[in-house]
Scaffold this motif. Structure first.
Motif, PDB file in Angstrom:
ATOM      1  N   THR A   1      33.409 -32.960  20.475  1.00 36.55           N
ATOM      2  CA  THR A   1      32.768 -34.100  19.842  1.00 36.55           C
ATOM      3  C   THR A   1      33.672 -34.550  18.692  1.00 36.55           C
ATOM      4  N   PRO A   2      33.516 -35.776  18.211  1.00 38.87           N
ATOM      5  CA  PRO A   2      34.337 -36.233  17.077  1.00 38.87           C
ATOM      6  C   PRO A   2      34.199 -35.326  15.846  1.00 38.87           C
ATOM      7  N   GLU A   3      33.012 -34.796  15.626  1.00 35.22           N
ATOM      8  CA  GLU A   3      32.810 -33.905  14.480  1.00 35.22           C
ATOM      9  C   GLU A   3      33.589 -32.607  14.665  1.00 35.22           C
ATOM     10  N   GLU A   4      33.574 -32.066  15.887  1.00 35.58           N
ATOM     11  CA  GLU A   4      34.315 -30.835  16.166  1.00 35.58           C
ATOM     12  C   GLU A   4      35.822 -31.058  16.048  1.00 35.58           C
ATOM     13  N   ALA A   5      36.289 -32.205  16.516  1.00 35.21           N
ATOM     14  CA  ALA A   5      37.716 -32.519  16.422  1.00 35.21           C
ATOM     15  C   ALA A   5      38.139 -32.646  14.963  1.00 35.21           C
ATOM     16  N   GLN A   6      37.313 -33.277  14.149  1.00 32.75           N
ATOM     17  CA  GLN A   6      37.623 -33.426  12.722  1.00 32.75           C
ATOM     18  C   GLN A   6      37.629 -32.062  12.032  1.00 32.75           C
ATOM     19  N   THR A   7      36.675 -31.204  12.371  1.00 34.40           N
ATOM     20  CA  THR A   7      36.630 -29.863  11.799  1.00 34.40           C
ATOM     21  C   THR A   7      37.867 -29.069  12.199  1.00 34.40           C
ATOM     22  N   ARG A   8      38.287 -29.183  13.462  1.00 33.14           N
ATOM     23  CA  ARG A   8      39.483 -28.481  13.930  1.00 33.14           C
ATOM     24  C   ARG A   8      40.724 -28.975  13.191  1.00 33.14           C
ATOM     25  N   ARG A   9      40.831 -30.301  12.997  1.00 30.81           N
ATOM     26  CA  ARG A   9      41.978 -30.858  12.259  1.00 30.81           C
ATOM     27  C   ARG A   9      42.014 -30.337  10.831  1.00 30.81           C
TER      28      ARG A   9
ATOM     29  N   ARG B   1      40.420 -39.269  25.966  1.00 35.65           N
ATOM     30  CA  ARG B   1      39.733 -38.019  26.261  1.00 35.65           C
ATOM     31  C   ARG B   1      39.717 -37.777  27.758  1.00 35.65           C
TER      32      ARG B   1
END
Length: 58
Positions: free
Chosen positions: A16-24, A2
C-alpha cells in the motif's frame, strides 16, 4: 508502475502507499546510520593514528 497481483510470486501482495512510504523512511534511516558509522570509524581511525601519520618517510 505497480505489478498486477497475478504477476507476483505466491504469498506476496503489492505494498500500500503507506507501507511503501514506511519502507522508504526505514531504508533512509538505515542508510544514514550506516553513513554515520562509516564517518565515525574513519574519524576514530585517524585520531588513533595521530598526526604522525602525515609525517612518515616515503
Amino acid at each position: 508502475m505497480r505489478p498486477a497481483v497475478s504477476d507476483l510470486p505466491d504469498g506476496l501482495r503489492p505494498l500500500t502507499p503507506e507501507e511503501a512510504q514506511t519502507r522508504r523512511k526505514r531504508s533512509l534511516a538505515i542508510a544514514l546510520t550506516l553513513g554515520a558509522l562509516v564517518i565515525l570509524f574513519f574519524v576514530l581511525t585517524i585520531a588513533k593514528l595521530g598526526p604522525q601519520v602525515l609525517q612518515r618517510p616515503l
